[in-house]
Design an enzyme around this catalytic site. Sequence first.
Site, PDB file in Angstrom:
ATOM      1  N   LYS A 199       7.499  -1.807  -4.408  1.00 22.66           N
ATOM      2  CA  LYS A 199       7.463  -3.159  -4.991  1.00 22.66           C
ATOM      3  C   LYS A 199       7.137  -3.140  -6.483  1.00 22.66           C
ATOM      4  CE  LYS A 199       4.114  -4.850  -2.537  1.00 22.66           C
ATOM      5  NZ  LYS A 199       3.771  -3.701  -1.689  1.00 22.66           N
ATOM      6  N   ARG A 215      -0.712 -12.586   0.458  1.00 18.88           N
ATOM      7  CA  ARG A 215      -0.924 -11.458   1.362  1.00 18.88           C
ATOM      8  C   ARG A 215      -1.359 -11.917   2.749  1.00 18.88           C
ATOM      9  NH1 ARG A 215      -0.957  -6.816  -2.290  1.00 18.88           N
ATOM     10  NH2 ARG A 215      -1.966  -5.059  -1.304  1.00 18.88           N
ATOM     11  N   ARG A 266       2.030   9.765  -4.154  1.00 18.73           N
ATOM     12  CA  ARG A 266       1.530   9.006  -5.306  1.00 18.73           C
ATOM     13  C   ARG A 266       0.061   9.339  -5.560  1.00 18.73           C
ATOM     14  NH1 ARG A 266       1.905   2.562  -4.980  1.00 18.73           N
ATOM     15  NH2 ARG A 266      -0.081   2.695  -3.903  1.00 18.73           N
ATOM     16  N   ARG A 278      -4.840   7.313  -7.410  1.00 19.24           N
ATOM     17  CA  ARG A 278      -5.437   6.020  -7.032  1.00 19.24           C
ATOM     18  C   ARG A 278      -6.454   6.233  -5.927  1.00 19.24           C
ATOM     19  NH1 ARG A 278      -1.272   1.036  -6.307  1.00 19.24           N
ATOM     20  NH2 ARG A 278      -2.765   0.554  -4.674  1.00 19.24           N
ATOM     21  N   ARG A 317      -4.641   0.120   4.949  1.00 21.42           N
ATOM     22  CA  ARG A 317      -3.811  -0.824   4.182  1.00 21.42           C
ATOM     23  C   ARG A 317      -2.540  -1.163   4.945  1.00 21.42           C
ATOM     24  NH1 ARG A 317      -3.023   2.467  -0.783  1.00 21.42           N
ATOM     25  NH2 ARG A 317      -1.747   0.780  -1.605  1.00 21.42           N
TER      26      ARG A 317
HETATM   27  P1  AMP Z   1      -1.597  -3.361  -4.312  1.00 23.67           P
HETATM   28  O1  AMP Z   1      -1.513  -2.649  -5.609  1.00 23.67           O
HETATM   29  O2  AMP Z   1      -0.765  -4.613  -4.262  1.00 23.67           O
HETATM   30  O3  AMP Z   1      -1.344  -2.457  -3.134  1.00 23.67           O
HETATM   31  O4  AMP Z   1      -3.116  -3.868  -4.169  1.00 23.67           O
HETATM   32  C1  AMP Z   1      -4.187  -2.959  -4.199  1.00 23.67           C
HETATM   33  C2  AMP Z   1      -5.410  -3.606  -3.561  1.00 23.67           C
HETATM   34  O5  AMP Z   1      -5.782  -4.779  -4.303  1.00 23.67           O
HETATM   35  C3  AMP Z   1      -5.207  -4.103  -2.131  1.00 23.67           C
HETATM   36  O6  AMP Z   1      -5.392  -3.068  -1.167  1.00 23.67           O
HETATM   37  C4  AMP Z   1      -6.298  -5.165  -2.022  1.00 23.67           C
HETATM   38  O7  AMP Z   1      -7.583  -4.572  -1.913  1.00 23.67           O
HETATM   39  C5  AMP Z   1      -6.228  -5.806  -3.422  1.00 23.67           C
HETATM   40  N1  AMP Z   1      -5.250  -6.910  -3.447  1.00 23.67           N
HETATM   41  C6  AMP Z   1      -4.079  -6.947  -4.139  1.00 23.67           C
HETATM   42  N2  AMP Z   1      -3.460  -8.123  -3.946  1.00 23.67           N
HETATM   43  C7  AMP Z   1      -4.243  -8.845  -3.112  1.00 23.67           C
HETATM   44  C8  AMP Z   1      -4.152 -10.139  -2.544  1.00 23.67           C
HETATM   45  N3  AMP Z   1      -3.099 -10.943  -2.760  1.00 23.67           N
HETATM   46  N4  AMP Z   1      -5.178 -10.555  -1.733  1.00 23.67           N
HETATM   47  C9  AMP Z   1      -6.238  -9.785  -1.495  1.00 23.67           C
HETATM   48  N5  AMP Z   1      -6.394  -8.537  -1.993  1.00 23.67           N
HETATM   49  C10 AMP Z   1      -5.403  -8.075  -2.804  1.00 23.67           C
END
Ligand code: AMP
Length: 196
Positions: free
Chosen positions: A15, A90, A129, A135, A146
């Site tokens: 994404k 989410r 990654r 990360r 996740r």
């Molecule tokens: P991502 O990079 O989108 O995978 O997000 C990394 C982490 O940020 C996720 O595992 C959540 O802990 C937090 N996060 C990102 N977007 C959201 C969201 N819309 N709602 C809640 N937590 C989020």
Amino acid sequence: MSVRLVLFGPPGAGKGTQAVRLAERLGVPTISTGDIFRANIAGDTELGRQVVGYTSKGHLVPDELTDALIADRLAQPDAADGFLLDGYPRNGAQAAALDALLAADDHELDLVIELAVDPDVVTARLLKRAQIEGRVDDTEDVIRHRLSVYAEQTSPLAEIYVNRGILAQVDGLGEVDEVTGRLLATIEQFTGELPQ
Ligand code: AMP
């Protein structure tokens, strides 16, 4: 081009990579809640300190914090004519909060694209990654968590948008350029406009 778009899919679906490419072509900002949280954590801001306990474990950050962040970001002038959301909404509550926020300005989502990939493929990508980007949430246990959060809370959102007739599924497997091409074709098909 004025388009209000959500890109969603499991962690590791690509994404982030695709969102940046699409936003460039569409001329709208990419808004990634994950990137915003990571930048705040790196900068040791108050928000960063509030969220790090959740993000490092792969838990969702509480809706109040996330919804407020999005309300703030969407109110900025560059998002007035459109945006591409990556990683938000989410869960059902965030989807409802987004609808309410847009409706307050007489707007609505134009299109939600689900980037579909095989779970085994995403796990392998995330582990790779982890080696490249380091990360903290790309360890095997956190990845598993996740993915389960995605399956339980995020993936059911597809139904809401299918019922509204604005969901498109795009196959996320293949070369980056190939996937971008599929996404642009889908956007053109739905909006009737050809991204520049
Ligand atoms: P991502 O990079 O989108 O995978 O997000 C990394 C982490 O940020 C996720 O595992 C959540 O802990 C937090 N996060 C990102 N977007 C959201 C969201 N819309 N709602 C809640 N937590 C989020």
